[in-house]
Design a protein around this motif. Sequence first.
Motif, PDB file in Angstrom:
ATOM      1  N   HIS A  38       0.837  -1.204   0.000  1.00 52.11           N
ATOM      2  CA  HIS A  38       0.000   0.000   0.000  1.00 52.11           C
ATOM      3  C   HIS A  38       0.871   1.253   0.000  1.00 52.11           C
ATOM      4  CE1 HIS A  38      -2.646   3.054   1.977  1.00 52.11           C
ATOM      5  NE2 HIS A  38      -3.539   2.528   1.168  1.00 52.11           N
ATOM      6  N   ASP A  39       1.935   1.252   0.802  1.00 51.69           N
ATOM      7  CA  ASP A  39       2.864   2.395   0.823  1.00 51.69           C
ATOM      8  C   ASP A  39       3.450   2.639  -0.562  1.00 51.69           C
ATOM      9  OD1 ASP A  39       2.482   2.707   3.522  1.00 51.69           O
ATOM     10  OD2 ASP A  39       4.425   1.894   4.122  1.00 51.69           O
TER      11      ASP A  39
ATOM     12  N   GLU B 188       0.883   4.116  -2.996  1.00 49.41           N
ATOM     13  CA  GLU B 188       0.618   5.534  -2.753  1.00 49.41           C
ATOM     14  C   GLU B 188       1.801   6.399  -3.175  1.00 49.41           C
ATOM     15  OE1 GLU B 188      -0.478   6.041   1.356  1.00 49.41           O
ATOM     16  OE2 GLU B 188      -2.609   5.973   0.839  1.00 49.41           O
TER      17      GLU B 188
ATOM     18  N   HIS C 205       4.723  11.253   2.001  1.00 55.35           N
ATOM     19  CA  HIS C 205       3.818  10.143   2.342  1.00 55.35           C
ATOM     20  C   HIS C 205       3.492  10.151   3.827  1.00 55.35           C
ATOM     21  CE1 HIS C 205       3.007   5.836   3.398  1.00 55.35           C
ATOM     22  NE2 HIS C 205       2.159   5.996   2.401  1.00 55.35           N
TER      23      HIS C 205
ATOM     24  N   CYS D 103       0.838  12.733   4.561  1.00 52.76           N
ATOM     25  CA  CYS D 103      -0.488  12.235   4.180  1.00 52.76           C
ATOM     26  C   CYS D 103      -1.015  11.251   5.217  1.00 52.76           C
ATOM     27  CB  CYS D 103      -0.433  11.567   2.808  1.00 52.76           C
ATOM     28  SG  CYS D 103      -0.092  12.681   1.430  1.00 52.76           S
TER      29      CYS D 103
END
Length: 421
Positions: free
Chosen positions: A370-371, A374, A403, A406
């Motif tokens: 997921h990291d 993104e 990141h 966010c």
Amino acid sequence: MTPDEIAAVRGELEDFAAEVFEPFARNDQRRWGQVYLRGLLTDGQRKSVEPMAARLGEDGNRQALAHFITTSPWDPAHVRARLAWRMEKAVRPTVLVFDDTGFLKDGNASACVSRQYTGTAGKVTNCQVGVSLHLASDHASAAVNWRLFLPETWAPGSAKADPAKVTRRTACGIPEDMGHVEKWQLALDMLDETRSWGIEVPVAVADAGYGDAAAFRHGLQARGLNYVVGISTTLSAQPGEAVPVTEPYSGTGRRPVAKYPDKPQSVKQLVIAAGRKAAKPVQWREGSRPGTGRSGFKRMYSRFMTLRIRPAGREVRQAADSPELPECWLIAEWPADQAEPVQFWLSDLPADTPLTTLVRLAKLRWRIEHDYREMKQALGLAHFEGRTWNGWHHHVTLVSVAHAFCTLQRLARAPKDTAPA
């Protein structure tokens, strides 16, 4: 983020940047660090210097941004340490996750680019590979350390050295003492550096690219970390109940040494021998799609089993203090609709660790996927067009900062019962 969204959080962004960029020696570095950060956060298809400069209006000084990210003499490790301290408080990590990702390239001029395998493309292709360390919990994760993998083709003295690539080292600014180091060793090096910052997390998670390396597992144990790591189906092991046997001494020659009477088997063979009925249903989290879970989202579950085994192999035997091989957990996922198990992990967590805990930790690696998604899709992780060693490390560090911001925004706005305790 849209310009309006950036404007709405401008104060929070500046405070966060001031905290993370505190190690910068000069005011102009702090200024252009903040500008570059806004460029990464602002919506746009490309997050390389030129298109970011075009979107940043009066702050869009292309030359200044290029100098800051490529040439300016700031140490990314100092920024990463600040980032790790800040994100440790927010993430409350239960594991450290090690992984790597590919940066696809068309040419051969960028530092460490070579034809090599990357999961990003699922094949051998022309790319750079970056190894990363992430702080992770059930609720959040953050990349806080990076290494650019240097292939043997770039290593002077290697049998696989490419003269053209070795010659390019100077133009790319690759340090003279930087040679080829295996990815699992880069992961251990990052672990040592991160711990030197005061970050202590007791469990390490990684995929089979790291878990298959006995030296990596031993390195974690030597540093006092437990692990839950993916392994290949072919990794060999003895059953947990197996014991070495010493044959009677005949009276002549060398005395027999204790050894296991049966040859080791692959982990896949051991699981299949245990049988499908040994697998139990386990739910490890709720996903992001609508479903029947308590929160209204789809439940993530499958069938898993555990076995106590003793990994074999020359490196394991050499590291053992006695003829008896160390015992650990084998975790296998065997979905109800599959004829064979589909995934395997190894863990040295205590023998009384519940199955649900082992599965939850093994599956935490999804957060790093997921990291990467993104950082690549929204924040330009793979958009850096510079060719230098320092430029690459500067860029991925700034993307990690973006990141993290966010992530902090998401956690601040999340319902209290889903935020870290």
